[in-house]
Design an enzyme around this catalytic site. Structure first.
Site, short mmCIF file in Angstrom:
data_model
loop_
_atom_site.label_atom_id
_atom_site.label_comp_id
_atom_site.label_asym_id
_atom_site.label_seq_id
_atom_site.Cartn_x
_atom_site.Cartn_y
_atom_site.Cartn_z
N GLU A 1 -7.16 6.33 -9.91
CA GLU A 1 -6.15 6.06 -10.94
C GLU A 1 -5.81 4.57 -10.90
OE1 GLU A 1 -2.82 8.55 -9.79
OE2 GLU A 1 -3.83 10.39 -10.37
N ASP B 1 3.56 4.16 -10.25
CA ASP B 1 2.57 4.16 -11.32
C ASP B 1 2.98 3.04 -12.25
OD1 ASP B 1 1.40 6.42 -10.20
OD2 ASP B 1 2.55 7.79 -11.47
N HIS C 1 4.52 9.94 -3.96
CA HIS C 1 5.68 9.78 -4.86
C HIS C 1 6.89 10.55 -4.31
CE1 HIS C 1 3.91 7.66 -8.26
NE2 HIS C 1 2.85 8.42 -8.18
ZN LIG Z 1 1.00 8.00 -9.05
#
Ligand SMILES: [Zn+2]
Length: 192
Positions: A172, A115, A108
């Protein structure tokens, strides 16, 4: 000749841009601009998502594909994250299971990760089995005890992102690196 050079430059544009300058139909929900995030603190001075231009264009293509084929859209929680914010996160939670160590940096911090989730026409998020930033194994893509609907929603998100140049991670369901992320530097950038 000059024209060719300019075209190549445009295709490799790595500037950091506001995502709505590329596609204003991508919905933003920046939890880090609110207290509604895992740190309980406001971390971003803005609720606008910034991203490397080239990654933003790929995300816009994915959004177009989802709209045209599934009547769905992308909601983005995070894109570029300044390294200064990474340091603050690390002070609050110095645990690399949850937060990237700022000495190494997160993808990031390179503006080359997103995300994201899927939303329907009314703006409702599709059921992905957990919310964003859920740091349990239920958020792992291959967690087995999920309904068929959740599995299929996760798969659609993952397959779409891969189709447009993003790379998933296992832990994730919402996080995707932009392919070639290592070519982008870790930078600081004032978001406003
Ligand atoms: Zn992320």
């Amino acid at each position: 000749m000059l024209f060719t050079v300019i075209t190549i430059k445009a295709q490799h544009d790595t500037s950091i841009v506001f995502i709505w300058n590329i596609d204003s139909t991508i919905v933003m929900d920046v939890r880090y601009a609110t207290e509604n995030n895992f740190t309980g603190k406001v971390l971003y001075p803005t609720d606008k998502v910034y991203i490397r231009n080239i990654a933003g264009k790929a995300l816009a293509e994915a959004n177009k594909y989802l709209k045209e084929n599934y009547n769905l859209r992308i909601k983005i929680f995070d894109g570029f994250r300044p390294i200064s914010v990474q340091r603050i996160m690390w002070e609050i939670m110095p645990d690399d299971r949850y937060v990237a160590d700022p000495s190494k940096g997160s993808r990031h911090n390179r503006g080359a990760a997103v995300d994201v989730t899927l939303i329907d026409n009314s703006g409702t998020e599709l059921d992905m089995g957990t919310g964003y930033d859920n740091f349990t194994e239920v958020a792992h893509f291959n967690y087995s005890d999920l309904s068929d609907e959740v599995k299929s929603n996760r798969l659609l998100l993952r397959e779409t992102m891969i189709k447009f140049g993003f790379v998933p991670i296992e832990t994730e369901w919402w996080h995707f690196d932009f392919g070639g992320w290592e070519k982008f530097n870790i930078i600081d950038f004032e978001m406003n």
